[in-house]
Design a protein around this motif. Structure first.
Motif, PDB file in Angstrom:
ATOM      1  N   LEU A 176       0.848  -1.184   0.000  1.00 42.75           N
ATOM      2  CA  LEU A 176       0.000   0.000   0.000  1.00 42.75           C
ATOM      3  C   LEU A 176       0.891   1.244   0.000  1.00 42.75           C
ATOM      4  O   LEU A 176       1.808   1.353   0.806  1.00 42.75           O
ATOM      5  N   PHE A 177       0.612   2.148  -0.929  1.00 41.75           N
ATOM      6  CA  PHE A 177       1.356   3.408  -0.980  1.00 41.75           C
ATOM      7  C   PHE A 177       0.486   4.514  -0.415  1.00 41.75           C
ATOM      8  O   PHE A 177      -0.611   4.762  -0.916  1.00 41.75           O
ATOM      9  N   LEU A 178       0.985   5.148   0.638  1.00 41.08           N
ATOM     10  CA  LEU A 178       0.216   6.217   1.282  1.00 41.08           C
ATOM     11  C   LEU A 178       0.982   7.520   1.111  1.00 41.08           C
ATOM     12  O   LEU A 178       2.035   7.711   1.716  1.00 41.08           O
ATOM     13  N   ASP A 179       0.458   8.403   0.259  1.00 44.06           N
ATOM     14  CA  ASP A 179       1.160   9.660  -0.001  1.00 44.06           C
ATOM     15  C   ASP A 179       0.537  10.773   0.834  1.00 44.06           C
ATOM     16  O   ASP A 179      -0.534  11.266   0.504  1.00 44.06           O
ATOM     17  N   GLU A 180       1.211  11.146   1.889  1.00 44.78           N
ATOM     18  CA  GLU A 180       0.729  12.173   2.827  1.00 44.78           C
ATOM     19  C   GLU A 180      -0.736  11.982   3.186  1.00 44.78           C
ATOM     20  O   GLU A 180      -1.564  12.867   2.978  1.00 44.78           O
ATOM     21  N   PRO A 181      -1.058  10.813   3.752  1.00 40.80           N
ATOM     22  CA  PRO A 181      -2.478  10.508   3.982  1.00 40.80           C
ATOM     23  C   PRO A 181      -3.102  11.358   5.075  1.00 40.80           C
ATOM     24  O   PRO A 181      -4.314  11.537   5.076  1.00 40.80           O
ATOM     25  N   SER A 182      -2.316  11.897   5.987  1.00 39.09           N
ATOM     26  CA  SER A 182      -2.933  12.574   7.127  1.00 39.09           C
ATOM     27  C   SER A 182      -3.043  14.065   6.924  1.00 39.09           C
ATOM     28  O   SER A 182      -3.403  14.805   7.821  1.00 39.09           O
ATOM     29  N   ILE A 183      -2.754  14.523   5.687  1.00 37.49           N
ATOM     30  CA  ILE A 183      -2.770  15.969   5.424  1.00 37.49           C
ATOM     31  C   ILE A 183      -4.187  16.512   5.654  1.00 37.49           C
ATOM     32  O   ILE A 183      -5.167  15.960   5.176  1.00 37.49           O
TER      33      ILE A 183
END
Lengths: 321, 261, 257
Positions: free
Chosen positions: A167-174
């Motif tokens: 799983l690729f999470l690109d700045e998920p918590s922005i």
């Protein structure tokens, strides 16, 4: 087993702009290499423009590398994009990437179809993901009415529909609130426990510190440091920081403290009636007692010592690059 | 003409919308190819139906195309003011409001005029419709007045669209109404009575009638009434637009609805 | 089989999405009525009656199908790009052509609503006599025409994966296609050089099949030509889509940022 194997990866962008169509060449990624093992949570940190998103887009087959190679789950991303796409999930932060006029459920149905989730499993899978991200009961509402946190959770459900191995999470918590961010971290931890490999980019150091097994710090398109969060903190030569609040600093004290063995630097800040001494120690030095003795009877308020954080390390790494 | 439906679709109504028109990739299809295609389509449809002559369709559709930048660009201009939160500032300074909006309208009028003239020229060449060189200047004047009148309607439409969610839908309906009512392809005498009556109150109706006469060789003096009516309608719509804007502004201060993006 | 399922589900969801927008839904049906009203007025005042008026009505109805497809198809992928979903579509294992085709088919379906609405408008407002000789073939021909227009839209949509202003091209094609496909104007009235272009456009054959059904002529040859061309568009569009996505991966034109 290596799940992600990146070697000498490079990517340049050419763009033409202005009336004269002058060509601009930007080297976004300049020859990076790293490996991620199965079940690992690997963090990619770096300032804006460091090349994090470009790297992720090459990993998930949206961009072709201009040099070097990438294998994901043993498949070359250039030669076998569909093999890679079938097995990886991609989630990015922010509130784009959803069909606003469709319900959350319809958004998931659509992508379940595109990811070839078998028809008879879809209903159950979507139900279980809605449960996982806490959207059960809201799934029939249109996405345009969702809050940022709900959108982000819907994104995560979408990324997990086909049970991706990576799983690729690109700045998920922005842009999500602290409670939402904490729930997100719980979800990510649960995924790791189930054996999913995760590659995460983030700007939040405590998030990386809490979650990541290993971290690579990117700056200017290069990896400037790589290791566990602990290794990174040690890699930068930071000792503890002693903070002492003093009311009426006797003359000459600051020279005396600077002369103490193990003191790397001293900063004096005026805070109302008090002065605060910020003493940065060399690694391995214990300075609280020597500093207090050097103060020699002055009226002392609060005293505290803290360890350097990942953020201190990050700032030094990125600043030095 | 429906290019503009797209133009306004979603994010293209952004702040840069007006500037992005300057790309030749957009200018040529929307302001040149589109209007010419419309002229050819209706001229050939007229031949197939056995009504009208080519000159009728060339002038009607060319002038009608001036309405497109006028209606849509005014919508974007006012929409942008609102998005940037400057609309309120504009409206609380009543003295400067009128020159300000008119200043904004001027490039729009020029744009509409240019589109109509290019279409007129291309249509007359392609369909071999002669236009007297002597009437060119007065024709330009008549089209300019029509473009002004459309811009006035555009301002009123823009003001109204502050109150409806889908600006583009309203703008398209306005352009569609003009196409059917203003005598573009169907002479007023062939319209049902009520439609012809409505047409008297729309911009373009008088402008197109005057343009047809001038192109056929009539002097400006003989179309004076139509040109004056067109100019008066334009002024009327500008006033309606300004009053609506001021009223919505007052309303929204009471109910806090204006800066809802 | 799964390909058809993907197309079916995606078509349904796209249709759902579009019919919820006043822009795509309401306007897609209302807007063609302005044009068909003008057309009806022109033809009735030109003295057209009976089959001739029906023929014009059929043409005006199909005009709406092409309008709602051409003006939105070219912008469809721009819209996906703007809302950040284009990358997700490309990143999915389903080949992009299979994802895009239902998008434009849904647009043509909205156009099909306008086709029905226009015919009713003609019937009740302008007294068009909808005396269709072969009703079943009429409906079949209409459906095939709508599908072929959807596939033509697909070809158009595919070409805009890379070019950010391709929507303008799509809208500029709206009226030329009305003209060249003979929706309203018999092809003989047009300059001879346009003839080969007309023959290469599936809607030309589609409208001919619809008229043939209305007049009681044999629909099969035109229907076959229409379908054959639609399949060809589908194949060309798919090949193009694959190549264009490759180019987009190379030049980074998928995201708006």
């Amino acid at each position: 087993m290596r799940v992600i194997d990146v070697s000498d990866l490079g990517r340049t962008f050419r763009s033409r702009s202005g009336l004269r169509r002058t060509e601009k060449v930007v080297e976004a990624v300049r020859g990076i290499s790293f490996q991620v093992e199965r079940g690992e949570l690997f963090g990619l940190l770096g300032p804006n423009g460091a090349g994090k998103t470009t790297t992720i887009k090459m990993l998930i087959t949206l961009l072709l590398p201009t040099s070097g190679r990438i294998e994901v789950l043993g498949h070359d991303v250039v030669a076998k994009p569909r093999e890679v796409r079938r097995r990886v999930g991609y989630v990015f932060g922010g509130d784009r990437g959803l069909y606003e006029r469709l319900s959350g459920l319809d958004n998931l149905r659509y992508f379940a179809e595109l990811y070839a989730v078998p028809a008879r499993e879809q209903r159950a899978r979507i139900g279980e993901l809605l449960e996982l991200v806490g959207l059960t009961g809201r799934e029939r509402e249109r996405v345009e009415g969702y809050s940022r946190g709900m959108r982000q959770r819907l994104h995560i459900a979408r990324g997990l529909l086909h049970r991706p191995e990576v799983l690729f999470l690109d700045e998920p918590s922005i842009g999500i609130d602290p409670v939402g961010a904490r729930e997100l971290r719980q979800t990510v931890k649960a995924l790791i426990e189930q054996g999913t490999t995760v590659l995460l980019t983030t700007h939040y150091m405590f998030e990386a510190d809490e979650l990541c097994d290993r971290i690579a710090v990117l700056a200017g398109g290069r990896i400037v440091a790589e290791g566990t969060p602990e290794q990174l903190k040690q890699k930068v030569s930071l000792g503890s920081v002693v903070e002492v609040e003093v009311f009426g600093l006797p003359g000459g004290t600051d020279e005396r403290i600077r002369a103490l063995p193990g003191v790397r630097s001293l900063v004096v800040e005026e805070r109302g009636p008090a002065q605060v001494l910020l003493v940065h120690a060399e690694p391995g030095s214990e300075l609280t007692q020597p500093v207090l003795s050097a103060l020699d009877g002055a009226q002392v308020g609060r005293v505290s010592t803290r360890q350097p954080t990942l953020e201190d390390a990050y700032v030094e790494l990125v600043g030095g690059a | 003409m429906s290019s503009f439906r797209l133009f306004l679709l979603g994010g293209l109504t952004s702040y840069r919308a007006l500037f992005s028109w300057l790309s030749p990739w957009i200018l040529i299809p929307t302001f040149i190819v589109g209007p010419i295609a419309q002229i050819l389509f209706f001229a050939y449809a007229g031949r197939a139906a056995g009504v009208g002559d080519d000159a009728f369709y060339v002038i009607g559709n060319a002038v009608q195309n001036a309405a497109i930048p006028c209606i849509f660009a005014m919508g974007i201009t006012v929409g942008d003011e609102r998005r940037q939160g400057t609309l309120g500032l504009l409206l609380v300074s009543p003295a400067r409001r009128i020159p300000l909006f008119l200043g904004r309208a001027l490039p729009v009028v020029v744009n509409g005029l240019a589109v109509a003239l290019v279409a007129l020229g291309a249509g007359s060449v392609l369909l071999d419709v002669p236009i007297h060189a002597s009437s060119l200047l007065s024709l330009t004047g008549v089209v300019a007045v029509s473009a002004f009148a459309c811009t006035g309607l555009g301002l009123a439409n823009a003001a109204l669209s502050l109150r409806v969610r889908e600006v583009a839908v309203l703008s398209n309906l306005v352009v569609g109404v003009l196409l059917v009512f203003a005598g573009v392809n169907v002479p007023l005498s062939d319209l049902p009575g009520w439609m012809a009556a409505v047409a008297q109150w729309l911009p373009l109706t008088h402008g197109i009638a005057a343009a047809r006469e001038v192109a056929a060789g009539a002097g400006l003096a003989s179309v004076r009434d139509d040109v004056l009516a067109e100019a008066a309608l334009g002024t009327l719509y500008v006033l309606v637009g300004l009053i609506l804007l001021a009223w919505f502004e007052r309303e929204s201060r009471r109910r806090a609805t204006l800066d809802v993006a | 089989m799964t390909v058809f399922r993907v197309i079916g589900v995606a078509w349904w969801l796209q249709l759902k999405m579009r019919s919820r927008s006043a822009f795509d839904g309401l306007l897609g049906i209302l807007y063609p009525l302005f044009f068909s009203t003008v057309v009806f007025m022109m033809f009735t005042h030109g003295g057209a009656q009976g089959p001739a008026l029906l023929s014009a009505a059929v043409g005006a109805s199909v005009m709406g199908v092409w309008s709602s497809t051409s003006t939105t198809a070219s912008a469809a992928l721009q819209q996906e790009r703007r809302q950040g979903t284009l990358e997700l579509l490309v990143a999915a294992p389903t080949p992009l052509p299979v994802v895009i085709l239902p998008v434009t088919l849904s647009m043509a379906t909205i156009g099909a609503y306008s086709l029905v609405v226009t015919l009713l408008w003609g019937r009740f407002v302008f007294g068009v006599d909808l005396a269709v000789q072969r009703p079943v073939q009429f409906v079949v021909a209409a459906v095939v025409t709508v599908v072929s227009i959807g596939v033509l839209g697909f070809l158009l949509a595919v070409s805009s994966v890379r070019y950010r202003t391709a929507w303008a091209l799509g809208t500029a094609l709206e009226m030329p296609v009305w003209l060249i496909c003979g929706f309203l104007v018999p092809l003989d009235l047009l300059p001879a050089w346009t003839r080969p272009i007309s023959w290469l456009l599936a809607p030309t054959w589609g409208i001919d099949a619809i008229r043939a059904a209305a007049e009681g002529r044999d629909t099969l040859p035109s229907l076959a030509a229409c379908l054959g061309l639609a399949v060809a568009y589908g194949v060309i569009g798919s090949l193009l889509a694959v190549r264009l996505v490759d180019a987009a991966r190379r030049h980074a034109t998928l995201a708006l940022t």
